[in-house]
Design a protein around this motif. Sequence first.
Motif, PDB file in Angstrom:
ATOM      1  N   ASP A   1     -33.916  31.250  28.586  1.00 45.03           N
ATOM      2  CA  ASP A   1     -33.889  30.240  29.766  1.00 45.03           C
ATOM      3  C   ASP A   1     -32.844  29.387  29.626  1.00 45.03           C
ATOM      4  O   ASP A   1     -32.677  28.268  30.353  1.00 45.03           O
ATOM      5  N   ARG A   2     -31.693  29.525  28.900  1.00 43.11           N
ATOM      6  CA  ARG A   2     -30.334  28.963  28.939  1.00 43.11           C
ATOM      7  C   ARG A   2     -30.344  27.475  28.528  1.00 43.11           C
ATOM      8  O   ARG A   2     -29.778  26.610  28.709  1.00 43.11           O
ATOM      9  N   ARG A   3     -31.146  27.191  27.475  1.00 43.49           N
ATOM     10  CA  ARG A   3     -31.439  25.971  26.802  1.00 43.49           C
ATOM     11  C   ARG A   3     -31.007  25.981  25.688  1.00 43.49           C
ATOM     12  O   ARG A   3     -31.134  24.937  24.834  1.00 43.49           O
ATOM     13  N   ALA A   4     -30.634  27.144  25.209  1.00 44.01           N
ATOM     14  CA  ALA A   4     -29.984  27.209  23.548  1.00 44.01           C
ATOM     15  C   ALA A   4     -28.607  26.720  23.618  1.00 44.01           C
ATOM     16  O   ALA A   4     -27.909  26.607  24.811  1.00 44.01           O
ATOM     17  N   ASN A   5     -27.895  26.232  22.596  1.00 50.00           N
ATOM     18  CA  ASN A   5     -26.753  25.444  22.623  1.00 50.00           C
ATOM     19  C   ASN A   5     -25.821  26.863  22.262  1.00 50.00           C
ATOM     20  O   ASN A   5     -26.087  27.775  21.879  1.00 50.00           O
ATOM     21  N   PRO A   6     -24.601  26.569  22.506  1.00 52.15           N
ATOM     22  CA  PRO A   6     -23.431  27.554  22.283  1.00 52.15           C
ATOM     23  C   PRO A   6     -23.476  28.597  21.085  1.00 52.15           C
ATOM     24  O   PRO A   6     -23.431  29.567  20.879  1.00 52.15           O
ATOM     25  N   ALA A   7     -23.654  27.565  19.932  1.00 51.33           N
ATOM     26  CA  ALA A   7     -23.735  28.329  18.797  1.00 51.33           C
ATOM     27  C   ALA A   7     -24.984  29.071  18.488  1.00 51.33           C
ATOM     28  O   ALA A   7     -24.739  30.215  18.199  1.00 51.33           O
ATOM     29  N   GLU A   8     -26.151  28.578  19.088  1.00 47.19           N
ATOM     30  CA  GLU A   8     -27.176  29.459  19.033  1.00 47.19           C
ATOM     31  C   GLU A   8     -27.119  30.922  19.775  1.00 47.19           C
ATOM     32  O   GLU A   8     -27.559  31.878  19.568  1.00 47.19           O
ATOM     33  N   ARG A   9     -26.386  30.542  21.024  1.00 48.51           N
ATOM     34  CA  ARG A   9     -26.351  31.669  21.871  1.00 48.51           C
ATOM     35  C   ARG A   9     -25.340  32.962  21.132  1.00 48.51           C
ATOM     36  O   ARG A   9     -25.597  33.975  21.309  1.00 48.51           O
ATOM     37  N   ASN A  10     -24.306  32.278  20.373  1.00 49.71           N
ATOM     38  CA  ASN A  10     -23.323  33.377  19.783  1.00 49.71           C
ATOM     39  C   ASN A  10     -24.217  34.002  18.918  1.00 49.71           C
ATOM     40  O   ASN A  10     -24.003  35.385  18.250  1.00 49.71           O
ATOM     41  N   GLU A  11     -24.901  33.339  17.875  1.00 49.35           N
ATOM     42  CA  GLU A  11     -25.664  34.034  16.918  1.00 49.35           C
ATOM     43  C   GLU A  11     -26.674  34.999  17.306  1.00 49.35           C
ATOM     44  O   GLU A  11     -26.651  35.971  17.180  1.00 49.35           O
ATOM     45  N   VAL A  12     -27.299  34.702  18.551  1.00 51.06           N
ATOM     46  CA  VAL A  12     -28.266  36.003  19.166  1.00 51.06           C
ATOM     47  C   VAL A  12     -27.374  37.027  19.596  1.00 51.06           C
ATOM     48  O   VAL A  12     -27.811  37.917  19.534  1.00 51.06           O
ATOM     49  N   ASP A  13     -26.187  36.560  20.432  1.00 53.15           N
ATOM     50  CA  ASP A  13     -25.383  37.543  21.092  1.00 53.15           C
ATOM     51  C   ASP A  13     -25.017  38.569  19.800  1.00 53.15           C
ATOM     52  O   ASP A  13     -24.849  39.635  20.210  1.00 53.15           O
ATOM     53  N   GLU A  14     -24.608  37.995  18.717  1.00 56.24           N
ATOM     54  CA  GLU A  14     -24.493  38.968  17.402  1.00 56.24           C
ATOM     55  C   GLU A  14     -25.261  40.126  17.129  1.00 56.24           C
ATOM     56  O   GLU A  14     -25.236  40.977  16.997  1.00 56.24           O
ATOM     57  N   HIS A  15     -26.798  39.254  17.198  1.00 62.00           N
ATOM     58  CA  HIS A  15     -27.748  40.165  16.756  1.00 62.00           C
ATOM     59  C   HIS A  15     -28.088  41.069  17.775  1.00 62.00           C
ATOM     60  O   HIS A  15     -28.283  42.371  17.382  1.00 62.00           O
ATOM     61  N   LEU A  16     -27.869  40.656  19.080  1.00 63.16           N
ATOM     62  CA  LEU A  16     -28.341  41.582  20.059  1.00 63.16           C
ATOM     63  C   LEU A  16     -27.295  42.984  20.106  1.00 63.16           C
ATOM     64  O   LEU A  16     -27.888  44.000  20.404  1.00 63.16           O
ATOM     65  N   ALA A  17     -26.045  42.479  19.825  1.00 59.33           N
ATOM     66  CA  ALA A  17     -24.952  43.560  19.781  1.00 59.33           C
ATOM     67  C   ALA A  17     -25.447  44.785  18.699  1.00 59.33           C
ATOM     68  O   ALA A  17     -25.023  45.998  19.188  1.00 59.33           O
ATOM     69  N   GLY A  18     -26.196  44.292  17.641  1.00 54.57           N
ATOM     70  CA  GLY A  18     -26.412  45.520  16.688  1.00 54.57           C
ATOM     71  C   GLY A  18     -28.019  46.032  16.712  1.00 54.57           C
ATOM     72  O   GLY A  18     -28.437  46.474  15.736  1.00 54.57           O
ATOM     73  N   CYS A  19     -28.859  45.191  17.679  1.00 51.36           N
ATOM     74  CA  CYS A  19     -30.185  45.543  17.576  1.00 51.36           C
ATOM     75  C   CYS A  19     -30.994  45.921  19.030  1.00 51.36           C
ATOM     76  O   CYS A  19     -30.921  45.037  19.741  1.00 51.36           O
ATOM     77  N   ALA A  20     -31.056  47.202  19.131  1.00 52.36           N
ATOM     78  CA  ALA A  20     -31.611  47.851  20.183  1.00 52.36           C
ATOM     79  C   ALA A  20     -32.989  47.233  20.584  1.00 52.36           C
ATOM     80  O   ALA A  20     -33.269  46.969  21.727  1.00 52.36           O
ATOM     81  N   ALA A  21     -33.815  46.951  19.432  1.00 49.38           N
ATOM     82  CA  ALA A  21     -35.157  46.797  19.818  1.00 49.38           C
ATOM     83  C   ALA A  21     -35.265  45.244  20.217  1.00 49.38           C
ATOM     84  O   ALA A  21     -35.955  45.018  21.354  1.00 49.38           O
TER      85      ALA A  21
END
Lengths: 169, 203
Positions: free
Chosen positions: A15-35
């Motif tokens: 919902d785009r309410r995450a701050n940039p740091a949180e977004r980066n963290e999630v981006d990193e996880h998503l890059a390596g986790c198909a689930a």
Amino acid sequence: MKCEDAGNKLMAYMDRRANPAERNEVDEHLAGCAACRTRLAEFREIWNVLDEVPAVEPSFGFDARVRQRVAAQPQPRRWFGWLGIEPRLAFAAVLLIALTVWVAKMPTSNPGTTATAVAIQQEDFNAIKDLGVLENFDVLTKFDSLSVASASAAPQQEKSQPDEPTAND
Amino acid sequence: MARTDVQVMLDVKAGDDASFDFLLQKYRSPLVNFLNRMVRDSATAEDLAQEVFLRVYRARKQYTPSAKFTTWLFRIATNVALNSVRDTRHQKMEVSLDAPMDDGDLAPRELPAREMRIDEHMVERARTEIIRRAIWSLPEKQRAAVLLHKYEEMDYIEIGKILDCSEGALKSLLFRAYETLRVQLSPLVSQSAAHRAGEGRPS
Ligand SMILES: [Zn+2]
């Protein structure tokens, strides 16, 4: 980051309410986790599905009903309300007390005041007696009737002034 | 210069009825919609929304601006809704059709089994009803959180203040709620994609 942690941040990410740091963290996880990528895609779909619930409008009489209910609210209570006495009863009680005090203070036997009044009356009489007119009784009676006539004419004069502004309105 | 809602509410406190009217106009729709999604029936939702405005009016003399006006307003609304839901919970049990669904088996209950012509409008109404029921089936606090998050578009801090929970607790509350919805509404997702593709909208 574990999938569980990513999951908790996925909503804010979506919902785009995450701050940039949180977004980066999630981006990193998503890059390596198909689930989690799949889960994010599904969350996005659900987010869109929830938009399908149409908004409703308040019914026609809504505002009127609110105003009616607000108007039905008891007004701020006055001091006799606070005492739990009905206003009319309180007024009657106050009137009774005032009447009692007034009756008690009635000048039934007040020698001081009476003497003063008598003295003033005597003074007035002496002043009138000194007037030359009084020596002629006829003039005196005529004068009296004149004064009565002018006195009875006076209220009519007052009445004949309709243009007087009524300031109290 | 536009007054903030807090200033408007302070004017209500000072005895200005026009300011109360302003708040009524501004928030009647959001409140009716929020309560309509919180409780099951629209007449009750309207009654509760009126109750919220009445409480705002009653509390005007004690109002102190310690938070955003919407935080205060929706705290009242949430309390009113939760009280109502708890009061009427036993009534729900009596009507089997109204019972909240506890699994993902939605479509068979919504759509008639025998063959008949189902036009677009009916499908849409059925979908809306399925979504409503999925929201209603959430535990109350999760439901309130989703409604404030999704439909009132409030941030986590404000929702946390309304529901008396920390930002972390709220995030996990929301995650659980959306997980439940994801499972319950999955039958609609593929239809949704097809639906939108059919209308030529970008997906
Ligand atoms: Zn993962």
